[in-house]
Design a protein around this motif. Structure first.
Motif, short mmCIF file in Angstrom:
data_model
loop_
_atom_site.label_atom_id
_atom_site.label_comp_id
_atom_site.label_asym_id
_atom_site.label_seq_id
_atom_site.Cartn_x
_atom_site.Cartn_y
_atom_site.Cartn_z
N UNK A 19 0.78 -1.23 0.00
CA UNK A 19 0.00 0.00 0.00
C UNK A 19 0.82 1.30 0.00
N UNK A 20 1.85 1.37 0.81
CA UNK A 20 2.57 2.65 0.92
C UNK A 20 3.87 2.70 0.15
N UNK A 21 4.02 1.82 -0.81
CA UNK A 21 5.26 1.80 -1.58
C UNK A 21 5.30 2.88 -2.65
N UNK A 22 6.48 3.48 -2.80
CA UNK A 22 6.71 4.34 -3.95
C UNK A 22 6.69 3.43 -5.18
N UNK A 23 6.46 4.03 -6.34
CA UNK A 23 6.33 3.22 -7.55
C UNK A 23 7.58 2.39 -7.84
N UNK A 24 8.77 2.96 -7.58
CA UNK A 24 10.02 2.21 -7.83
C UNK A 24 10.07 0.96 -6.96
N UNK A 25 9.70 1.15 -5.69
CA UNK A 25 9.73 0.04 -4.74
C UNK A 25 8.72 -1.03 -5.15
N UNK A 26 7.56 -0.57 -5.59
CA UNK A 26 6.53 -1.50 -6.03
C UNK A 26 7.03 -2.37 -7.19
N UNK A 27 7.73 -1.74 -8.14
CA UNK A 27 8.17 -2.46 -9.33
C UNK A 27 9.24 -3.52 -9.05
N UNK A 28 10.00 -3.34 -7.97
CA UNK A 28 10.97 -4.39 -7.63
C UNK A 28 10.41 -5.39 -6.62
N UNK A 29 9.17 -5.14 -6.18
CA UNK A 29 8.53 -6.05 -5.21
C UNK A 29 7.21 -6.60 -5.72
N UNK A 30 7.15 -6.78 -7.04
CA UNK A 30 5.88 -7.19 -7.66
C UNK A 30 5.38 -8.52 -7.08
N UNK A 31 6.31 -9.36 -6.63
CA UNK A 31 5.89 -10.67 -6.09
C UNK A 31 5.06 -10.52 -4.81
N UNK A 32 5.10 -9.34 -4.19
CA UNK A 32 4.30 -9.13 -2.97
C UNK A 32 2.83 -8.78 -3.26
N UNK A 33 2.57 -8.52 -4.52
CA UNK A 33 1.20 -8.18 -4.93
C UNK A 33 0.37 -9.47 -5.01
N UNK A 34 -0.92 -9.37 -4.75
CA UNK A 34 -1.80 -10.54 -4.88
C UNK A 34 -1.64 -11.16 -6.28
N UNK A 35 -1.55 -12.48 -6.30
CA UNK A 35 -1.23 -13.20 -7.54
C UNK A 35 -2.07 -12.78 -8.75
N UNK A 36 -3.36 -12.65 -8.52
CA UNK A 36 -4.24 -12.36 -9.66
C UNK A 36 -4.09 -10.91 -10.17
N UNK A 37 -3.35 -10.10 -9.40
CA UNK A 37 -3.15 -8.71 -9.83
C UNK A 37 -1.76 -8.43 -10.39
N UNK A 38 -0.90 -9.45 -10.38
CA UNK A 38 0.50 -9.24 -10.78
C UNK A 38 0.61 -8.67 -12.20
N UNK A 39 -0.12 -9.26 -13.14
CA UNK A 39 -0.04 -8.80 -14.53
C UNK A 39 -0.51 -7.35 -14.66
N UNK A 40 -1.61 -7.04 -13.99
CA UNK A 40 -2.14 -5.67 -14.06
C UNK A 40 -1.15 -4.66 -13.46
N UNK A 41 -0.50 -5.07 -12.37
CA UNK A 41 0.44 -4.16 -11.71
C UNK A 41 1.72 -4.00 -12.54
N UNK A 42 2.16 -5.10 -13.14
CA UNK A 42 3.34 -5.04 -13.99
C UNK A 42 3.10 -4.10 -15.18
N UNK A 43 1.95 -4.28 -15.83
CA UNK A 43 1.64 -3.47 -17.01
C UNK A 43 1.36 -2.01 -16.66
N UNK A 44 0.49 -1.80 -15.69
CA UNK A 44 0.07 -0.43 -15.39
C UNK A 44 1.05 0.30 -14.49
N UNK A 45 1.71 -0.43 -13.59
CA UNK A 45 2.76 0.18 -12.76
C UNK A 45 3.96 0.53 -13.63
N UNK A 46 4.31 -0.39 -14.53
CA UNK A 46 5.39 -0.10 -15.48
C UNK A 46 5.01 1.08 -16.35
N UNK A 47 3.78 1.08 -16.84
CA UNK A 47 3.31 2.18 -17.68
C UNK A 47 3.39 3.52 -16.95
#
Ligand code: MN3
Length: 203
Positions: free
Chosen positions: A50-78
């Protein structure tokens, strides 16, 4: 924490004639805003990140709920890719100087060789993606990524990047990606690339 669409430091028409106003407006207000909106929606129930900066989120994608990983990778990367993209452009461009210029010359032999090789990365990326100048293992390197994959997720720090999705150039250049990339060099903000480099050194 909700991620936010960053403001641009220039007007949509200010990068003309190299990038047209309509493309800039749609690209920022529709495409980038869409990534931010979908990223926030994907993270609605993810307390762990929840409180991660975007950079931190992108290197910790495995902490995201499994079914949201693709959405976070695509939209967080975007979100991260575009936030950098807007910043490394400025009306009229600026000259490369200082430590980044020195590093480029010592890494690639000459500035024109660097430009040529970066351009090739941008032209050879098949389909949608990005070309990058990054730091990996303390060295300057060129790379390209597919879709909205972020160099950050591949242990690279991006210093300069160009969006080669058709939405970045199609209205003005249609299928002529080479003309877009050629024109884009005129609006690169090397002062910002230098700042990105210093920021990396201070980490
Ligand atoms: Mn884009």
């Amino acid at each position: 924490m909700k991620y936010k669409l960053p403001d641009l430091t220039y007007d949509y028409g200010d990068l003309e004639p190299h990038i047209d106003k309509k493309t800039m407006k749609i690209h920022h207000l529709k495409h980038h805003a869409g990534y931010v909106e979908k990223l926030n929606a994907a993270l609605d129930n993810s307390d762990k990140v929840k409180n991660m900066q975007i950079e931190e989120l992108l290197v910790n994608i495995e902490k995201v709920d499994k079914e949201q990983v693709t959405a976070v990778k695509n939209n967080g990367g975007g979100h991260h890719n575009h936030s950098l993209f807007w910043k490394v452009m400025t009306p009229g461009g600026s000259e490369a100087k200082g430590s980044i210029e020195k590093m480029i010359k010592s890494t690639f032999g000459s500035f024109s060789t660097f430009k040529e090789r970066f351009t090739n990365e941008a032209l050879n990326r098949f389909g949608s993606g990005w070309a990058w100048l990054v730091i990996k293992n303390d060295k300057l390197t060129l790379k390209s990524t597919a879709n909205q994959d972020s160099p950050i997720s591949e242990e690279c720090t991006p210093l300069l990047g160009i969006d080669v999705w058709e939405h970045a150039y199609y209205l003005k250049y249609q299928n002529k990606r080479a003309e877009y990339v050629q024109a884009w060099w005129n609006i690169v903000d090397w002062n910002q690339v230098e700042r990105n480099f210093r920021e990396h050194l201070n980490k």
